[in-house]
Write a protein that holds these residues in place. Structure first.
Motif, PDB file in Angstrom:
ATOM      1  N   ARG A 188     -38.669  -2.500 -13.537  1.00 57.36           N
ATOM      2  CA  ARG A 188     -37.803  -3.439 -12.833  1.00 57.36           C
ATOM      3  C   ARG A 188     -36.923  -2.605 -11.926  1.00 57.36           C
ATOM      4  O   ARG A 188     -36.388  -1.589 -12.356  1.00 57.36           O
ATOM      5  CB  ARG A 188     -36.952  -4.243 -13.818  1.00 57.36           C
ATOM      6  CG  ARG A 188     -37.757  -5.341 -14.508  1.00 57.36           C
ATOM      7  CD  ARG A 188     -36.911  -6.121 -15.500  1.00 57.36           C
ATOM      8  NE  ARG A 188     -36.462  -5.236 -16.580  1.00 57.36           N
ATOM      9  CZ  ARG A 188     -35.197  -5.104 -16.973  1.00 57.36           C
ATOM     10  NH1 ARG A 188     -34.231  -5.764 -16.361  1.00 57.36           N
ATOM     11  NH2 ARG A 188     -34.875  -4.293 -17.963  1.00 57.36           N
ATOM     12  N   VAL A 189     -36.799  -3.017 -10.670  1.00 58.68           N
ATOM     13  CA  VAL A 189     -36.129  -2.178  -9.679  1.00 58.68           C
ATOM     14  C   VAL A 189     -34.956  -2.908  -9.041  1.00 58.68           C
ATOM     15  O   VAL A 189     -35.078  -4.070  -8.635  1.00 58.68           O
ATOM     16  CB  VAL A 189     -37.112  -1.771  -8.554  1.00 58.68           C
ATOM     17  CG1 VAL A 189     -36.425  -0.831  -7.567  1.00 58.68           C
ATOM     18  CG2 VAL A 189     -38.354  -1.126  -9.141  1.00 58.68           C
ATOM     19  N   ARG A 190     -33.826  -2.215  -8.966  1.00 58.96           N
ATOM     20  CA  ARG A 190     -32.710  -2.689  -8.146  1.00 58.96           C
ATOM     21  C   ARG A 190     -32.436  -1.585  -7.137  1.00 58.96           C
ATOM     22  O   ARG A 190     -32.452  -0.406  -7.493  1.00 58.96           O
ATOM     23  CB  ARG A 190     -31.478  -2.954  -9.004  1.00 58.96           C
ATOM     24  CG  ARG A 190     -30.285  -3.332  -8.145  1.00 58.96           C
ATOM     25  CD  ARG A 190     -29.221  -4.073  -8.918  1.00 58.96           C
ATOM     26  NE  ARG A 190     -28.053  -4.277  -8.071  1.00 58.96           N
ATOM     27  CZ  ARG A 190     -26.894  -4.724  -8.512  1.00 58.96           C
ATOM     28  NH1 ARG A 190     -26.741  -5.019  -9.782  1.00 58.96           N
ATOM     29  NH2 ARG A 190     -25.883  -4.884  -7.684  1.00 58.96           N
ATOM     30  N   THR A 191     -32.198  -1.966  -5.890  1.00 56.70           N
ATOM     31  CA  THR A 191     -31.936  -0.962  -4.868  1.00 56.70           C
ATOM     32  C   THR A 191     -30.487  -1.042  -4.413  1.00 56.70           C
ATOM     33  O   THR A 191     -29.854  -2.098  -4.494  1.00 56.70           O
ATOM     34  CB  THR A 191     -32.858  -1.144  -3.643  1.00 56.70           C
ATOM     35  OG1 THR A 191     -32.635  -2.436  -3.089  1.00 56.70           O
ATOM     36  CG2 THR A 191     -34.319  -0.986  -4.034  1.00 56.70           C
ATOM     37  N   ALA A 192     -29.973   0.089  -3.969  1.00 55.09           N
ATOM     38  CA  ALA A 192     -28.642   0.157  -3.389  1.00 55.09           C
ATOM     39  C   ALA A 192     -28.703   1.093  -2.183  1.00 55.09           C
ATOM     40  O   ALA A 192     -29.329   2.147  -2.262  1.00 55.09           O
ATOM     41  CB  ALA A 192     -27.638   0.681  -4.411  1.00 55.09           C
ATOM     42  N   PRO A 193     -28.059   0.715  -1.079  1.00 59.72           N
ATOM     43  CA  PRO A 193     -28.122   1.526   0.137  1.00 59.72           C
ATOM     44  C   PRO A 193     -27.107   2.665   0.182  1.00 59.72           C
ATOM     45  O   PRO A 193     -27.216   3.530   1.036  1.00 59.72           O
ATOM     46  CB  PRO A 193     -27.842   0.518   1.252  1.00 59.72           C
ATOM     47  CG  PRO A 193     -26.994  -0.527   0.600  1.00 59.72           C
ATOM     48  CD  PRO A 193     -27.425  -0.586  -0.844  1.00 59.72           C
ATOM     49  N   THR A 194     -26.140   2.670  -0.728  1.00 62.01           N
ATOM     50  CA  THR A 194     -25.152   3.751  -0.750  1.00 62.01           C
ATOM     51  C   THR A 194     -24.852   4.147  -2.185  1.00 62.01           C
ATOM     52  O   THR A 194     -25.056   3.362  -3.123  1.00 62.01           O
ATOM     53  CB  THR A 194     -23.807   3.316  -0.113  1.00 62.01           C
ATOM     54  OG1 THR A 194     -23.211   2.311  -0.944  1.00 62.01           O
ATOM     55  CG2 THR A 194     -23.982   2.803   1.301  1.00 62.01           C
ATOM     56  N   ALA A 195     -24.337   5.364  -2.359  1.00 67.14           N
ATOM     57  CA  ALA A 195     -23.953   5.837  -3.679  1.00 67.14           C
ATOM     58  C   ALA A 195     -22.851   4.951  -4.260  1.00 67.14           C
ATOM     59  O   ALA A 195     -22.851   4.661  -5.459  1.00 67.14           O
ATOM     60  CB  ALA A 195     -23.487   7.292  -3.597  1.00 67.14           C
ATOM     61  N   GLN A 196     -21.921   4.495  -3.407  1.00 67.22           N
ATOM     62  CA  GLN A 196     -20.835   3.638  -3.894  1.00 67.22           C
ATOM     63  C   GLN A 196     -21.387   2.340  -4.478  1.00 67.22           C
ATOM     64  O   GLN A 196     -20.948   1.887  -5.537  1.00 67.22           O
ATOM     65  CB  GLN A 196     -19.849   3.324  -2.758  1.00 67.22           C
ATOM     66  CG  GLN A 196     -19.087   4.548  -2.242  1.00 67.22           C
ATOM     67  CD  GLN A 196     -18.130   5.150  -3.270  1.00 67.22           C
ATOM     68  OE1 GLN A 196     -17.951   4.627  -4.369  1.00 67.22           O
ATOM     69  NE2 GLN A 196     -17.523   6.274  -2.924  1.00 67.22           N
ATOM     70  N   GLU A 197     -22.364   1.738  -3.780  1.00 63.43           N
ATOM     71  CA  GLU A 197     -22.972   0.507  -4.296  1.00 63.43           C
ATOM     72  C   GLU A 197     -23.789   0.801  -5.548  1.00 63.43           C
ATOM     73  O   GLU A 197     -23.865  -0.025  -6.453  1.00 63.43           O
ATOM     74  CB  GLU A 197     -23.828  -0.165  -3.215  1.00 63.43           C
ATOM     75  CG  GLU A 197     -22.978  -0.836  -2.155  1.00 63.43           C
ATOM     76  CD  GLU A 197     -23.811  -1.606  -1.138  1.00 63.43           C
ATOM     77  OE1 GLU A 197     -24.678  -2.390  -1.553  1.00 63.43           O
ATOM     78  OE2 GLU A 197     -23.579  -1.424   0.066  1.00 63.43           O
TER      79      GLU A 197
END
Length: 135
Positions: A30-39
């Motif tokens: 199961r994958v969740r993506t985030a575009p920044t380290a903060q997110e």
């Protein structure tokens, strides 16, 4: 039935998020993506993941700094972290080791990436299977 392992993929490049997420899903994660380290940090603090995949070359906070923040967080300190980079050099691997990475994989090495994930998410069940195979 074992729940599928969850992966947090942090990468500022939509190209790589769109390339890797389907590869991970096809491998059963199961994958969740985030575009920044903060997110990515916000996601880690909001839900539990089995492993973090982070790009190294990111603006604002790079993958090494991201790993160091995770390592210094008491609730997340044991989280397996795999670094992703276009360039995997001995110096970068050493820097990653110091930052607390469990593994370091070239972005385009999909089999290597899946193998590293399997290794980091094996857990107790995986270990006993390996022991039986070795016996």
């Amino acid at each position: 039935s074992q729940h599928s392992q969850s992966v947090l993929l942090v990468d500022d490049s939509a190209f790589f998020r769109n390339m890797l997420a389907p590869v991970l899903k096809a491998a059963g994660y199961r994958v969740r993506t985030a575009p920044t380290a903060q997110e990515g940090l916000a996601a880690l603090r909001a839900q539990s993941f089995d492993v973090v995949l982070t790009d190294i070359e990111m603006p604002d906070m790079n993958g090494f700094e991201f790993a160091e923040v995770i390592r210094s967080d008491t609730n997340l300190g044991a989280m397996p972290i795999i670094g992703l980079s276009a360039l995997v050099s001995p110096a970068a691997i050493e820097r990653g080791r110091q930052a607390g990475f469990h593994d370091y994989v070239a972005k385009f090495d999909r089999p290597g990436l899946i193998a590293a994930l399997k290794e980091q998410t094996a857990g107790a069940a995986g270990a006993s299977e390996l022991n039986r195979a070795a016996a």
